[in-house]
Design a protein around this motif. Structure first.
Motif, PDB file in Angstrom:
ATOM      1  N   LYS A   1      -2.538   3.540   2.391  1.00 12.00           N
ATOM      2  CA  LYS A   1      -1.950   3.222   3.691  1.00 12.00           C
ATOM      3  C   LYS A   1      -2.924   3.532   4.816  1.00 12.00           C
TER       4      LYS A   1
ATOM      5  N   HIS B   1       0.851  -1.190   0.000  1.00 10.65           N
ATOM      6  CA  HIS B   1       0.000   0.000   0.000  1.00 10.65           C
ATOM      7  C   HIS B   1       0.892   1.248   0.000  1.00 10.65           C
ATOM      8  N   THR B   2       0.407   2.294  -0.642  1.00  2.34           N
ATOM      9  CA  THR B   2       1.189   3.529  -0.733  1.00  2.34           C
ATOM     10  C   THR B   2       0.343   4.707  -0.264  1.00  2.34           C
ATOM     11  N   TRP B   3       1.019   5.842  -0.089  1.00  2.00           N
ATOM     12  CA  TRP B   3       0.271   7.047   0.327  1.00  2.00           C
ATOM     13  C   TRP B   3      -0.731   7.448  -0.752  1.00  2.00           C
ATOM     14  N   GLY B   4      -0.364   7.238  -2.000  1.00  2.00           N
ATOM     15  CA  GLY B   4      -1.262   7.620  -3.088  1.00  2.00           C
ATOM     16  C   GLY B   4      -2.264   6.540  -3.450  1.00  2.00           C
ATOM     17  N   GLY B   5      -2.023   5.312  -2.996  1.00  2.00           N
ATOM     18  CA  GLY B   5      -2.900   4.209  -3.332  1.00  2.00           C
ATOM     19  C   GLY B   5      -2.793   3.807  -4.794  1.00  2.00           C
TER      20      GLY B   5
END
Lengths: 293, 380
Positions: free
Chosen positions: A160, A137-141
């Motif tokens: 996230k 998972h990332t901050w930007g999705g």
């Protein structure tokens, strides 16, 4: 023969014009409306302010436990804003770029940059599926988009675990975000709907408006530096408030009944005004109590 | 003087030198039909992540294989996770999954490498992780076993081992089982085996064949240092995690369960304090590449790939729950009273499962902390 040719041309025009009308170019530099929900553009929501947030008891316990000192942890200092919040917080002057296949000229993706902490986003436009549940998972999705009635509808997963407001109101990694990018001339409205099965009674829906700003040129962003803010705190120090903590400062400052600041789905609707009035009759706000005493 | 005609090729060469290594590294792991995604990579930081490009597996194989970073892949759904490091020397696995999915695991390994499996590492004695040891190790070859002696054909196959042929190079034999070497903590072997004459918990084929009891054991394979780091006492007394230093990937074993709370087995030597120490060790090892994104990747025992921030959230959760239980104990509350406060309420939607609920975790921590304080009092 001429009629046939004209009919054919008209038919061809209709066939090929539909996608062109349905799609609107959203690429370019977009400046935020700084006065819109202004507190969020600076300090963020106040501690204990859950008004208008459809949070459940689980989220409330998390938020009441959250201690802002946790941002002093070295591993928390460099956090960007997550996709669930980045349109709302400070600094979202956006650069939207079109990524086109150099051979086929097919639209592959839009990239979005300019969010706080450079949590870049990609909106895949080529119909690819969302990744495996095991992908990171990332901050930007991970976002995919499609055009619906001239609006770009974006679905985002793989975000996230983080927050939907900067006063500790949480968002989970299980949430799904849907956005509508709607362009009106030199303005774009982005409707953001976060649906989180863990922390919300119903989705959070917020709108954000941007103005076309061709002279803006969003900067490259910079990696944040983490520094020692902990002094003699032990390894693994995690500040938090104990269960049962009540952040009453917001209610006291604005002279509201404490219960009226607790959020929840019902607090989103106009009928809730009556309930607040009843609360105020039953329990006078802090200043009234002080005056009586 | 640099003319325009000279400057353009010079610029192009400089750009190729700068961007080339990055692009080439990505090309290897991004499928051919997605190479245009590299254009996205040039305009975004930490997007796209490699793990969104699943490795295609044969039809019928129900596992998932994702590139993680460098030479390391993750096989998920076995039902635990397996880390696969593939390179010129061969293949290293961290955990082997359950026995009934070994065939699929081998298919997954073959999807990224034609080499033999040389090393399997057991992160802890959990049957979900070591159940495939016998099946999978049998297909491989122990790199610490010597080559065939000079003077004859070089044969290093399992058939050699099975036929009992000599190997040389320091000598083979002893108690080494044929096939890949299986590293593990000594306490894991103690749990799985038994003193001579007694029945062991698991057959010999499942046991680690090379164990250690020191804080760390290292091995260099496929061009990178591999650190096996003892985390004894986290979930059991046999926990280790594996750090692939060049690939920058940590296989954390059951110290992290991305699908649930960690199953701290106090009866087998686990403790909340050692679990927190292990999580803090991982936080110290991980380095994000840009603003808490990317960088070191972490493969949990179960569930999705983590980055540092995800580990931090897991560490924070376990610390906060521990503190809440500890505060209740200090106030003289009973277990039931502490449970009634619902110390895991804000995390249950993320990690509570029917098999191991938040209430069970609270009980584990309570019993662990009260037993520890009783021991301390007795020692005084």
């Amino acid at each position: 023969m001429r009629d046939m040719r004209t009919s054919f041309l008209l038919l061809a025009a209709l066939l090929f014009a539909t996608p062109a009308l349905a799609q609107v170019d959203i690429s370019g530099e977009w400046g935020r409306n700084n006065h819109e929900d202004q507190p969020h553009r600076g300090p963020g929501a106040e501690l204990g302010d859950y008004t208008g947030m459809p949070i459940n008891a689980v989220a409330r316990q998390w938020a009441e436990s959250w201690d802002a000192s946790i941002l002093s942890q070295p591993e928390q200092q460099a956090r960007p804003h997550p996709a669930q919040y980045s349109m709302r917080g400070p600094q979202p002057n956006m650069r939207i770029q079109k990524i086109v296949d150099p051979v086929t000229a097919r639209l592959i993706a839009y990239t979005l940059a300019g969010f706080f902490g450079r949590a870049d986003r990609v909106i895949w436009m080529d119909g690819r599926p969302h990744p495996s549940e095991y992908a990171e998972h990332t901050w930007g999705g991970f976002s995919t988009g499609e055009w619906v009635d001239g609006q770009l509808v974006v679905t985002t997963t793989h975000m996230k675990q983080s927050f939907v407001n900067r006063n500790g109101v949480p968002s989970s990694h299980k949430g799904v975000m849907t956005e509508w990018f709607i362009r009106h001339g030199d303005r774009i409205t982005v409707i953001v709907m976060v649906d989180d099965p863990v922390y919300l009674e119903e989705p959070v829906v917020r709108t954000n408006d941007f103005i076309w700003n061709p002279g803006q040129n969003v900067g490259a962003g910079a990696p944040f530096e983490t520094v020692d803010e902990l002094g003699d705190k032990p390894r693994g120090w995690v500040p938090h408030w104990p269960i049962g903590t009540r952040h009453t400062g917001f209610a006291e400052h604005w002279d509201l009944p404490f219960d009226a600041t607790r959020g929840g789905a019902e607090s989103l609707y106009p009928e809730y005004v009556k309930k607040i009035q009843e609360m105020m009759k039953a329990t006078p706000p802090a200043s009234a109590s002080a005056a009586v005493q | 003087m640099i003319t325009h005609t000279k400057a353009v090729p010079a610029f192009a060469i400089a750009l190729a030198l700068l961007v080339g290594p990055l692009v080439l590294a990505q090309v290897q792991l991004i499928p051919a039909d997605r190479r245009v995604d590299l254009l996205v990579k040039t305009r975004s930081i930490e997007q796209p992540q490699l793990s969104q490009y699943a490795v295609p597996l044969p039809a019928g194989n129900r596992l998932t294989m994702l590139p993680v970073a460098g030479n390391v892949y993750m096989v998920a759904g076995a039902p635990g996770n397996i880390a696969v490091q593939a390179g010129e020397d061969g293949v290293v696995l961290v955990n082997t999954g359950r026995a009934d999915v070994s065939e699929w695991v081998l298919q997954a390994v073959q999807a990224v490498s034609t080499r033999q499996i040389n090393i399997a590492v057991m992160t802890n004695p959990n049957p979900d992780h070591f159940g495939g040891n016998a099946n999978i190790a049998a297909t491989g070859r122990n790199p610490t076993q010597g080559q065939q002696q000079l003077g004859g054909p070089v044969r290093n196959t399992n058939q050699d081992f099975d036929a009992g042929l000599p190997a040389g190079g320091g000598g083979r034999g002893g108690l080494q089982a044929p096939g890949a070497i299986i590293f593990g903590h000594e306490n894991a072997l103690n749990f799985m085996s038994a003193p001579t004459g007694q029945a062991s918990a698991y057959p010999f084929e499942f046991w680690p064949t090379s164990t250690f009891f020191t804080p760390k054991k290292t091995y260099y394979w496929n061009g990178e240092a591999i650190e096996m780091i003892s985390e004894v006492g986290a979930t059991t007394d046999g926990d280790i995690m594996v750090f692939f230093r060049r690939s920058d990937v940590i296989a954390a074993g059951d110290v992290i369960n991305a699908l649930g709370y960690p199953r701290i087995d106090v009866e087998r030597g686990g403790s909340i304090q050692a679990e927190l120490e292990a999580l803090n060790d991982i936080v110290e090892l991980t380095v994000p590449s840009y603003n808490q994104q990317g960088g070191t990747k972490v493969i949990p025992g179960y569930g999705r790939i983590y980055q540092e921030h995800d580990v931090v959230m897991y560490r924070d959760m376990m610390t906060i729950i521990r503190d809440r239980v500890q505060l209740g104990i200090e106030k003289g509350m009973t277990l039931a009273q502490i449970q009634a406060q619902r110390p895991t309420l804000d995390y249950d939607g993320l990690y509570s499962t029917p098999e191991y609920t938040g209430e069970m975790l609270v009980e584990t921590i309570y019993r662990n902390l009260t037993a520890a304080s009783n021991r301390t009092a007795a020692a005084r």
